[in-house]
Design an enzyme around this catalytic site. Structure first.
Site, PDB file in Angstrom:
ATOM      1  N   ASN A   1       0.852  -1.188   0.000  1.00  0.00           N
ATOM      2  CA  ASN A   1       0.000   0.000   0.000  1.00  0.00           C
ATOM      3  C   ASN A   1       0.895   1.247   0.000  1.00  0.00           C
ATOM      4  OD1 ASN A   1      -1.385   2.266   1.111  1.00  0.00           O
ATOM      5  ND2 ASN A   1      -3.023   0.938   1.807  1.00  0.00           N
TER       6      ASN A   1
ATOM      7  N   HIS B   1       1.065   6.144   1.947  1.00  0.00           N
ATOM      8  CA  HIS B   1       1.845   7.066   2.775  1.00  0.00           C
ATOM      9  C   HIS B   1       2.979   7.755   2.035  1.00  0.00           C
ATOM     10  CE1 HIS B   1      -0.791   6.527   5.968  1.00  0.00           C
ATOM     11  NE2 HIS B   1      -0.660   5.215   5.928  1.00  0.00           N
TER      12      HIS B   1
ATOM     13  N   HIS C   1      -5.706   3.636  -1.373  1.00  0.00           N
ATOM     14  CA  HIS C   1      -7.018   3.961  -0.827  1.00  0.00           C
ATOM     15  C   HIS C   1      -7.383   5.371  -1.297  1.00  0.00           C
ATOM     16  CE1 HIS C   1      -9.671   4.204   3.085  1.00  0.00           C
ATOM     17  NE2 HIS C   1     -10.332   4.539   1.995  1.00  0.00           N
TER      18      HIS C   1
ATOM     19  N   ARG D   1      -9.596   8.128  -0.754  1.00  0.00           N
ATOM     20  CA  ARG D   1     -10.552   8.577   0.267  1.00  0.00           C
ATOM     21  C   ARG D   1     -11.420   9.707  -0.267  1.00  0.00           C
ATOM     22  NH1 ARG D   1     -10.325   7.908   5.739  1.00  0.00           N
ATOM     23  NH2 ARG D   1      -8.978   6.226   6.399  1.00  0.00           N
TER      24      ARG D   1
ATOM     25  N   ARG E   1      -7.168  12.850   1.008  1.00  0.00           N
ATOM     26  CA  ARG E   1      -6.105  13.341   1.888  1.00  0.00           C
ATOM     27  C   ARG E   1      -4.702  12.849   1.507  1.00  0.00           C
ATOM     28  NH1 ARG E   1      -7.061   9.862   7.373  1.00  0.00           N
ATOM     29  NH2 ARG E   1      -9.086  10.876   7.327  1.00  0.00           N
TER      30      ARG E   1
ATOM     31  N   GLU F   1      -8.748   0.461  -2.675  1.00  0.00           N
ATOM     32  CA  GLU F   1      -9.549   0.482  -1.440  1.00  0.00           C
ATOM     33  C   GLU F   1     -10.468   1.677  -1.517  1.00  0.00           C
ATOM     34  OE1 GLU F   1      -7.443   0.843   2.222  1.00  0.00           O
ATOM     35  OE2 GLU F   1      -6.236  -0.905   1.784  1.00  0.00           O
TER      36      GLU F   1
ATOM     37  N   THR G   1      -8.084   3.520   8.611  1.00  0.00           N
ATOM     38  CA  THR G   1      -9.318   2.738   8.726  1.00  0.00           C
ATOM     39  C   THR G   1      -9.359   2.068  10.104  1.00  0.00           C
ATOM     40  OG1 THR G   1      -8.945   2.263   6.400  1.00  0.00           O
ATOM     41  CG2 THR G   1     -10.747   1.097   7.470  1.00  0.00           C
TER      42      THR G   1
ATOM     43  N   GLU H   1     -10.893  -9.311   3.338  1.00  0.00           N
ATOM     44  CA  GLU H   1      -9.617  -8.953   3.951  1.00  0.00           C
ATOM     45  C   GLU H   1      -9.873  -8.897   5.444  1.00  0.00           C
ATOM     46  OE1 GLU H   1      -7.299  -5.614   2.442  1.00  0.00           O
ATOM     47  OE2 GLU H   1      -6.427  -5.380   4.443  1.00  0.00           O
TER      48      GLU H   1
ATOM     49  N   HIS I   1      -3.561  -4.628   7.968  1.00  0.00           N
ATOM     50  CA  HIS I   1      -3.704  -3.485   8.859  1.00  0.00           C
ATOM     51  C   HIS I   1      -2.817  -3.636  10.086  1.00  0.00           C
ATOM     52  CE1 HIS I   1      -5.247   0.167  10.508  1.00  0.00           C
ATOM     53  NE2 HIS I   1      -5.869   0.357   9.378  1.00  0.00           N
TER      54      HIS I   1
ATOM     55  N   GLY J   1       1.137  -1.447   4.340  1.00  0.00           N
ATOM     56  CA  GLY J   1       1.485  -0.112   3.887  1.00  0.00           C
ATOM     57  C   GLY J   1       2.466   0.600   4.790  1.00  0.00           C
TER      58      GLY J   1
HETATM   59  N1  PXP Z   1      -5.898  -2.967   4.569  1.00  0.00           N
HETATM   60  C1  PXP Z   1      -6.811  -1.986   4.657  1.00  0.00           C
HETATM   61  C2  PXP Z   1      -8.232  -2.323   4.324  1.00  0.00           C
HETATM   62  C3  PXP Z   1      -6.451  -0.685   5.021  1.00  0.00           C
HETATM   63  O1  PXP Z   1      -7.388   0.274   5.096  1.00  0.00           O
HETATM   64  C4  PXP Z   1      -5.095  -0.395   5.275  1.00  0.00           C
HETATM   65  C5  PXP Z   1      -4.684   0.987   5.624  1.00  0.00           C
HETATM   66  O2  PXP Z   1      -4.861   1.812   4.525  1.00  0.00           O
HETATM   67  C6  PXP Z   1      -4.168  -1.446   5.152  1.00  0.00           C
HETATM   68  C7  PXP Z   1      -4.595  -2.726   4.837  1.00  0.00           C
HETATM   69  C8  PXP Z   1      -2.721  -1.239   5.396  1.00  0.00           C
HETATM   70  O3  PXP Z   1      -2.518  -0.975   6.744  1.00  0.00           O
HETATM   71  P1  PXP Z   1      -1.114  -0.503   7.242  1.00  0.00           P
HETATM   72  O4  PXP Z   1      -0.832   0.805   6.560  1.00  0.00           O
HETATM   73  O5  PXP Z   1      -1.280  -0.382   8.722  1.00  0.00           O
HETATM   74  O6  PXP Z   1      -0.122  -1.565   6.838  1.00  0.00           O
END
Ligand code: PXP
Length: 239
Positions: free
Chosen positions: A7, A10, A43, A45, A49, A70, A101, A151, A191, A213
Site C-alpha cells: 500500500n 503514505h 485507498h 478517500r 487526503r 480500497e 481505517t 480482507e 492493517h 502499507g
Molecule cells: N488494509 C486496509 C483495508 C487498510 O485500510 C489499510 C490501511 O490503509 C491497510 C490494509 C494497510 O494498513 P497498514 O498501513 O497499517 O499496513
C-alpha cells in the site's frame, strides 16, 4: 505462498505535507513491483487526503501486477472504480476524522445494498474483497453478499500488548481465514502489520495475500523501498 500487496498511500501522505509533486506514489509503486511486490494497493478517500484521482488513473496504466483500489461503498467511488477498472476493489468503512481505517465493515447492515454494489463491480470483471473484523458471522455475510474474498482486519492483533491478547486475536484471525477458505473465498489480511508481528500471522498458510502499507513505507525512509519490500517478502516466505 502468500502474496504481498504494498500500500503506497503514505508516499502520497508525504507528498501532501508540501502539496508537492514528490514523492510520487506512482514511482513508489513501480519500485515496489521491481522489488517483487505481487500487487499495489491505494485507498482513494472521499477527502483525497493522500491518494488523488490522478494517481489511480496513472497506476491503472502502469501497474503490471494487481491493482487493488480500497474505497468506501459510495456512488462516487463506484463511478471511479467502473471507469478505472482496477483488478480488485476492497470495500472499507470510512470516517473523515480517523487517522486510518479503524474497523471492519458492518456487513450485517444493508446486506441487500452491499450485494447490489458488489454485483455492479463484479459484473464489470472486478474482484471484490470486503474488509471485515475477524468474526465468523462477517465471513458468512460476505459470502452471502457475493464478495470474491475478504480482507481480515489484523489491527486488533497488531495492537494487542499481552501474549494472551495476541494469541486470542491470532486465533480469531485463524478461525476467520479457515472459514473463508471453506466457503471458497479468497483470504487476505492486513492493517497494522510490521516487520515483527508479520512472523506470527504469516504462519497461517491459508492466507492468500497480505496488504501492508505503513511499515513498509516507514522502513523505506531508512533503507529505500527496494530493501523494505524485499525484507517483508522474505519474512512472509520464511514464516
Ligand atoms: N488494509 C486496509 C483495508 C487498510 O485500510 C489499510 C490501511 O490503509 C491497510 C490494509 C494497510 O494498513 P497498514 O498501513 O497499517 O499496513
Amino acid at each position: 505462498m502468500a502474496k504481498l500487496s504494498v500500500n503506497v498511500d503514505h508516499v502520497a501522505t508525504i507528498r501532501q505535507a508540501r502539496r508537492a509533486l514528490e514523492p510520487d506514489p506512482v514511482t513508489a509503486a513501480l519500485k515496489a513491483e521491481l522489488a517483487g511486490a505481487d500487487g499495489i494497493t491505494v485507498h482513494l478517500r472521499e477527502d483525497r487526503r493522500h491518494i488523488h484521482d490522478r494517481d489511480v488513473f496513472i497506476l491503472r496504466k502502469t501497474v503490471k501486477t494487481v491493482l487493488n483500489l480500497e474505497m468506501a461503498a459510495t456512488q462516487e467511488m463506484l463511478s471511479v472504480a467502473l471507469e478505472v477498472k482496477p483488478d480488485m476493489v476492497t470495500i472499507v468503512p470510512e470516517k473523515r476524522q480517523e487517522l486510518t481505517t479503524e474497523g471492519g465493515l458492518d456487513v450485517r447492515k444493508d446486506v441487500d445494498a452491499l450485494k447490489k454494489y458488489v454485483g455492479f463491480l463484479r459484473e464489470a470483471g472486478i474482484n471484490v474483497n470486503l474488509f471485515i473484523d475477524p468474526m465468523p458471522e462477517s465471513v458468512k455475510y460476505s459470502h452471502r453478499i457475493g464478495a470474491s474474498g475478504v480482507e481480515v482486519h489484523t489491527g486488533r492483533f497488531a495492537e494487542a500488548r499481552t501474549l494472551q491478547a495476541k494469541e486470542s486475536e491470532l486465533k480469531r484471525i485463524y478461525d476467520s481465514v479457515m472459514l473463508t477458505k471453506k466457503l471458497g473465498l479468497r483470504a487476505h489480511a492486513g492493517h497494522g502489520l510490521d516487520y515483527v508481528n508479520i512472523k506470527d500471522v504469516a504462519r497461517i498458510k491459508e492466507i492468500d495475500e497480505f496488504a501492508i502499507g505503513f511499515a513498509v513505507i516507514a522502513r523505506s525512509v531508512y533503507v529505500g523501498i527496494d530493501d523494505a519490500v524485499k525484507e517483508m517478502l522474505g519474512l512472509i516466505r520464511r514464516a
